[in-house]
Write an enzyme that holds these catalytic residues in place. Sequence first.
Site, mmCIF file in Angstrom:
data_model
loop_
_atom_site.group_PDB
_atom_site.id
_atom_site.type_symbol
_atom_site.label_atom_id
_atom_site.label_comp_id
_atom_site.label_asym_id
_atom_site.label_seq_id
_atom_site.Cartn_x
_atom_site.Cartn_y
_atom_site.Cartn_z
ATOM 1 N N ASP A 16 0.856 -1.190 0.000
ATOM 2 C CA ASP A 16 0.000 0.000 0.000
ATOM 3 C C ASP A 16 0.890 1.238 0.000
ATOM 4 O OD1 ASP A 16 -2.183 -1.666 0.190
ATOM 5 O OD2 ASP A 16 -2.614 -1.217 2.298
ATOM 6 N N GLY A 42 -3.215 -5.685 1.359
ATOM 7 C CA GLY A 42 -3.855 -6.786 0.620
ATOM 8 C C GLY A 42 -4.734 -7.543 1.598
ATOM 9 N N ALA A 45 -3.188 -10.829 3.177
ATOM 10 C CA ALA A 45 -2.142 -10.573 4.170
ATOM 11 C C ALA A 45 -2.741 -9.950 5.430
ATOM 12 C CB ALA A 45 -1.066 -9.664 3.579
ATOM 13 N N ASP A 264 -10.171 5.163 12.814
ATOM 14 C CA ASP A 264 -9.883 4.814 11.422
ATOM 15 C C ASP A 264 -10.490 3.430 11.184
ATOM 16 O OD1 ASP A 264 -8.814 4.033 9.016
ATOM 17 O OD2 ASP A 264 -6.722 4.341 9.581
ATOM 18 N N ASP A 270 -11.304 -6.899 7.569
ATOM 19 C CA ASP A 270 -10.250 -7.928 7.524
ATOM 20 C C ASP A 270 -9.954 -8.455 8.931
ATOM 21 O OD1 ASP A 270 -10.053 -7.645 4.800
ATOM 22 O OD2 ASP A 270 -8.369 -6.244 4.886
#
Length: 327
Positions: A16, A42, A45, A264, A270
Amino acid sequence: MTKRPKVTVLGSLNMDISVTVPRLPGPGATVLGSEARFTPGGKGANQAVAAARLGADVRLVGCVGDDDFGRRLLAALRTEGINADAVRIVPGVPTGLAMIAVDEAAENLIVVAPGANHHVGPPDVAAATSDRDILVISAEIPAQAITEALTQGGPTILNLAPVPSQANALVAAGGKAPDWLVVNESEAAAVLGRPVSGLADAALAAAELITQGPRHAVVTAGAHGAALASTNGPDGPDGPDGPDGADGANGPEVIDGFRVPAVDTVGAGDTFVGALAVAIAAGIPPLEATRAAAAAGAAAVTRPGAQTAMPRAADILAATGVAWPVS
Ligand code: ADP
């Protein structure tokens, strides 16, 4: 618990590259931003890191290029104690990249160059489907690889993010559906072809999704929480959620969002998926596992960043009061 749960993740790895800008550029425009930040990302990951921090023995299967970014991503995984031996290095193809611009109002603009992630194929599926308690699959890899992994059988969580064009075929996977399907509100909307917004709607969506094949469907709804529907009731056959109906179906359950100071929200989904995988692999019942995953997602939003914000058990307890159920 006597053994560490084994989680295998089949998914993407990206570098990123983030730049803070005063305003997002329009077509043809150039803006000057901050220094670039390079952080491992990702969905595959990220989910692997979330699971590793919560006590699982984690293996990541995917592809990177034969380049410096690929080597940095592998090194970062190993620092987290993740087994990256089955991450394949594809010659002549760049490692996946996400180029992220964030403005002062935290609006973002993201361009992903999948690179090596689009080379995930049969050798990776074969590596991913051996020796695991649970296999987590996310959708930043080719749909063909997802279908092949599902048809191998064994316990699976499919996180249909981002939603591919063949979404409905994947949910039912030509007869072999995932055990667990996890989607957020907009992904549920894309699969079902209608808007899904808020927890009550998420519950209806989860109930509808299990009619398409998965045994359990979770629809996450950001700060509102998450909904779980299961073909024989979220707590198992005839559990405390009441007797299961003649068709084995039962009403969906909702888990209200934990009230936390959100800083955030990147990476919440994820974290939820990685945490859910650990809890299920450890044998925690579905509803309790989903609640623990929601607590992990809530803890993740209290800190900035994606992987950097992913909690350990003590962070979940501090943010939500929930004791992580896997030791
Ligand atoms: P995604 O990141 O995939 O869009 P969500 O935003 O639905 O996923 O977040 C996943 C889970 O993380 C939610 O179901 C919830 O449990 C938790 N979560 C996300 N945002 C918040 C928030 N602001 N406050 C509390 N929990 C949150």
